[in-house]
Design a protein around this motif. Structure first.
Motif, PDB file in Angstrom:
ATOM      1  N   UNK A 158       0.851  -1.189   0.000  1.00  0.00           N
ATOM      2  CA  UNK A 158       0.000   0.000   0.000  1.00  0.00           C
ATOM      3  C   UNK A 158       0.886   1.238   0.000  1.00  0.00           C
ATOM      4  N   UNK A 159       0.677   2.123  -0.965  1.00  0.00           N
ATOM      5  CA  UNK A 159       1.354   3.415  -1.017  1.00  0.00           C
ATOM      6  C   UNK A 159       0.342   4.494  -0.653  1.00  0.00           C
ATOM      7  N   UNK A 169       1.151 -11.858   9.422  1.00  0.00           N
ATOM      8  CA  UNK A 169       2.519 -12.357   9.494  1.00  0.00           C
ATOM      9  C   UNK A 169       3.542 -11.232   9.499  1.00  0.00           C
ATOM     10  N   UNK A 170       3.185 -10.095   8.897  1.00  0.00           N
ATOM     11  CA  UNK A 170       4.079  -8.943   8.842  1.00  0.00           C
ATOM     12  C   UNK A 170       3.251  -7.713   8.549  1.00  0.00           C
ATOM     13  N   UNK A 171       3.569  -6.608   9.210  1.00  0.00           N
ATOM     14  CA  UNK A 171       2.855  -5.346   8.976  1.00  0.00           C
ATOM     15  C   UNK A 171       3.836  -4.239   9.284  1.00  0.00           C
ATOM     16  N   UNK A 178      12.351   8.547   2.050  1.00  0.00           N
ATOM     17  CA  UNK A 178      13.447   9.460   2.373  1.00  0.00           C
ATOM     18  C   UNK A 178      13.542  10.574   1.340  1.00  0.00           C
ATOM     19  N   UNK A 179      12.867  10.399   0.223  1.00  0.00           N
ATOM     20  CA  UNK A 179      12.952  11.357  -0.881  1.00  0.00           C
ATOM     21  C   UNK A 179      11.716  12.226  -1.046  1.00  0.00           C
ATOM     22  N   UNK A 180      10.554  11.743  -0.585  1.00  0.00           N
ATOM     23  CA  UNK A 180       9.310  12.476  -0.809  1.00  0.00           C
ATOM     24  C   UNK A 180       8.534  12.614   0.502  1.00  0.00           C
ATOM     25  N   UNK A 181       8.466  13.798   1.021  1.00  0.00           N
ATOM     26  CA  UNK A 181       7.732  14.068   2.251  1.00  0.00           C
ATOM     27  C   UNK A 181       6.261  13.694   2.062  1.00  0.00           C
ATOM     28  N   UNK A 182       5.723  12.960   3.026  1.00  0.00           N
ATOM     29  CA  UNK A 182       4.309  12.608   2.975  1.00  0.00           C
ATOM     30  C   UNK A 182       3.986  11.345   2.209  1.00  0.00           C
ATOM     31  N   UNK A 183       5.019  10.586   1.785  1.00  0.00           N
ATOM     32  CA  UNK A 183       4.797   9.330   1.076  1.00  0.00           C
ATOM     33  C   UNK A 183       5.131   8.178   2.018  1.00  0.00           C
ATOM     34  N   UNK A 184       4.155   7.283   2.208  1.00  0.00           N
ATOM     35  CA  UNK A 184       4.292   6.145   3.120  1.00  0.00           C
ATOM     36  C   UNK A 184       4.039   4.850   2.365  1.00  0.00           C
ATOM     37  N   UNK A 185       4.652   3.801   2.865  1.00  0.00           N
ATOM     38  CA  UNK A 185       4.570   2.475   2.259  1.00  0.00           C
ATOM     39  C   UNK A 185       4.262   1.470   3.361  1.00  0.00           C
TER      40      UNK A 185
END
Length: 93
Positions: A5-6, A35-37, A43-50
């Motif tokens: 999810x981006x 199993x994982x979350x 580090x390059x784009x403020x406000x972008x989460x993965x």
């Protein structure tokens, strides 16, 4: 089953978005079939989460979307997100 999810915050909402996502990480990791979350930020784009999610089955992920912490997130996300892209994956090797 893996879900990638981006999430991109609206301008000026990155801190609130990060706080909202952080709030669901702990409870989600305790769910059956999770199993994982893992949450990452660019580090390059403020406000972008993965979000990198690994679930035992797709049914476990579906159950996740009915939990109180997910429903709280779902009710708040539209005011914080500029965009959201989610893709299901299956490991082949």
């Amino acid at each position: 089953m893996t879900l990638v999810v981006l999430l991109r915050s609206k301008d000026g909402q990155h801190l609130l978005l990060e706080a909202e996502i952080r709030a669901i990480v702990g409870p989600t990791r305790k769910e059956e079939g999770c199993l994982q979350y893992d949450l990452h930020h660019s580090l390059d784009q403020l406000g972008l989460f993965f979000l990198h999610e690994v679930w035992a089955t797709r049914e476990h992920h579906t159950a996740h979307t009915k939990t109180p912490h997910f429903l709280r997130w779902n009710a708040r996300k539209d005011s914080l997100l500029a965009s959201r892209d989610a893709t299901y994956w299956q490991q082949i090797i």
